[in-house]
Design an enzyme around this catalytic site. Structure first.
Site, PDB file in Angstrom:
ATOM      1  N   ARG A   1      -3.254  -8.187   5.950  1.00 25.99           N
ATOM      2  CA  ARG A   1      -2.334  -7.333   5.202  1.00 25.99           C
ATOM      3  C   ARG A   1      -1.965  -6.084   6.012  1.00 25.99           C
ATOM      4  O   ARG A   1      -0.821  -5.624   5.972  1.00 25.99           O
ATOM      5  CB  ARG A   1      -2.952  -6.931   3.863  1.00 25.99           C
ATOM      6  CG  ARG A   1      -1.939  -6.400   2.857  1.00 25.99           C
ATOM      7  CD  ARG A   1      -2.564  -6.232   1.497  1.00 25.99           C
ATOM      8  NE  ARG A   1      -2.736  -7.478   0.787  1.00 25.99           N
ATOM      9  CZ  ARG A   1      -1.832  -8.007  -0.026  1.00 25.99           C
ATOM     10  NH1 ARG A   1      -0.656  -7.414  -0.181  1.00 25.99           N
ATOM     11  NH2 ARG A   1      -2.074  -9.121  -0.661  1.00 25.99           N
TER      12      ARG A   1
ATOM     13  N   ARG B   1      -7.916   0.336  -1.472  1.00 29.60           N
ATOM     14  CA  ARG B   1      -7.704  -0.586  -2.589  1.00 29.60           C
ATOM     15  C   ARG B   1      -8.934  -1.436  -2.866  1.00 29.60           C
ATOM     16  O   ARG B   1      -9.218  -1.780  -4.017  1.00 29.60           O
ATOM     17  CB  ARG B   1      -6.487  -1.475  -2.309  1.00 29.60           C
ATOM     18  CG  ARG B   1      -5.187  -0.712  -2.366  1.00 29.60           C
ATOM     19  CD  ARG B   1      -4.037  -1.476  -1.783  1.00 29.60           C
ATOM     20  NE  ARG B   1      -3.726  -2.686  -2.544  1.00 29.60           N
ATOM     21  CZ  ARG B   1      -2.612  -3.395  -2.377  1.00 29.60           C
ATOM     22  NH1 ARG B   1      -1.719  -3.018  -1.475  1.00 29.60           N
ATOM     23  NH2 ARG B   1      -2.382  -4.462  -3.097  1.00 29.60           N
TER      24      ARG B   1
ATOM     25  N   ARG C   1      -4.430 -10.557 -12.676  1.00 39.40           N
ATOM     26  CA  ARG C   1      -5.550  -9.707 -12.275  1.00 39.40           C
ATOM     27  C   ARG C   1      -6.026  -8.882 -13.462  1.00 39.40           C
ATOM     28  O   ARG C   1      -5.285  -8.694 -14.423  1.00 39.40           O
ATOM     29  CB  ARG C   1      -5.116  -8.772 -11.142  1.00 39.40           C
ATOM     30  CG  ARG C   1      -4.796  -9.491  -9.839  1.00 39.40           C
ATOM     31  CD  ARG C   1      -4.155  -8.560  -8.833  1.00 39.40           C
ATOM     32  NE  ARG C   1      -3.800  -9.250  -7.586  1.00 39.40           N
ATOM     33  CZ  ARG C   1      -3.010  -8.737  -6.655  1.00 39.40           C
ATOM     34  NH1 ARG C   1      -2.468  -7.530  -6.817  1.00 39.40           N
ATOM     35  NH2 ARG C   1      -2.741  -9.428  -5.554  1.00 39.40           N
TER      36      ARG C   1
ATOM     37  N   GLY D   1       0.774  -1.224   0.000  1.00 43.32           N
ATOM     38  CA  GLY D   1       0.000   0.000   0.000  1.00 43.32           C
ATOM     39  C   GLY D   1       0.804   1.272   0.000  1.00 43.32           C
ATOM     40  O   GLY D   1       0.244   2.368   0.002  1.00 43.32           O
TER      41      GLY D   1
END
Length: 239
Positions: free
Chosen positions: A189, A178, A84, A55
């Protein structure tokens, strides 16, 4: 009385001689020619490791650095995870199956590799050797675990740059924004990212990637590269 006149210099008067004549005269007086070789040889290609917690904006910094800096090669990491939406094979990652990845490990084709969130990631050696041989500086984008492994392998022969957000709160906000994970995986996370920040002391430089100030962060990374290029004692990556 004896002759007291001074011996004439082999160098002509400055106001009457051309630069070429003066250079030749000085060389004659010194008994050697001036070298045209560079006083300082070209700097060694750098191996630059960029890491930081999830991040923090590693991809954004890498993307901008790619746009503004020449003679850099950004190593494409191999991964066994699924592609992705929006990702491109060979650009974002080399997407391979777990079987293919483990075969690369067996053939010693990876500088380092790790199992991250259930999927393998690794750095192909071939790219590094090929582009470093052409004089490019090599940029590796890795997670904290990968950076720790690379420090053990490369020691001080590479430049390690740690990216951080301006505050812990800002880092957590970015992870929440996100919106790519479940609540459970997000908590994992976040906890991981908070722990990863404590590893900053194992790096050579810290760069703050503050919200809305991406250009400043990238300029600082460029300054680090320039400073490393100007060092008297150059780093020399050993693979």
């Amino acid at each position: 009385m004896g002759n007291t006149s001074k011996p004439k210099s082999a160098i002509p008067q400055l106001e009457k001689a051309s630069k070429t004549e003066l250079l030749r005269a000085v060389e004659t007086s010194l008994g050697s020619s001036f070298s045209t070789d560079p006083i300082r040889p070209p700097p060694n290609p750098l191996l630059i490791v960029i890491s930081g917690p999830s991040g923090v904006g590693k991809d954004a910094v890498i993307k901008k650095l790619r746009e503004v800096r020449e003679n850099l090669h950004f190593v494409v990491t191999a991964t066994s995870r699924q592609m992705r939406p929006g990702e491109v094979d060979g650009k974002d990652y080399y997407f391979v199956s777990k079987e293919e990845f483990l075969s690369m490990v067996e053939r010693d084709e990876l500088l380092e590799y790790a199992l991250v969130y259930g999927d393998y990631k690794g750095i192909p050696k071939k790219q590094i050797k090929e582009f470093a041989g052409k004089g490019y500086d090599i940029v590796l984008r890795v997670d904290i675990q990968g950076a720790r492994t690379l420090r053990r392998i490369l020691g001080n022969s590479a430049v390690f740059i740690f990216l951080v957000a301006e505050t812990e709160l800002e880092l957590v906000k970015r992870l929440i924004d996100r919106k790519t994970e479940t609540a459970e995986s997000l908590l994992v996370r976040i906890a991981t990212a908070r722990e990863e920040v404590t590893h900053a002391e194992n790096f050579d430089y810290i760069v703050v990637n503050a919200e809305g100030k991406l250009d400043s962060a990238v300029k600082l990374v460029e300054s680090i590269i320039d400073a490393e290029k100007a060092k008297v004692r150059q780093r020399k990556p050993v693979l």
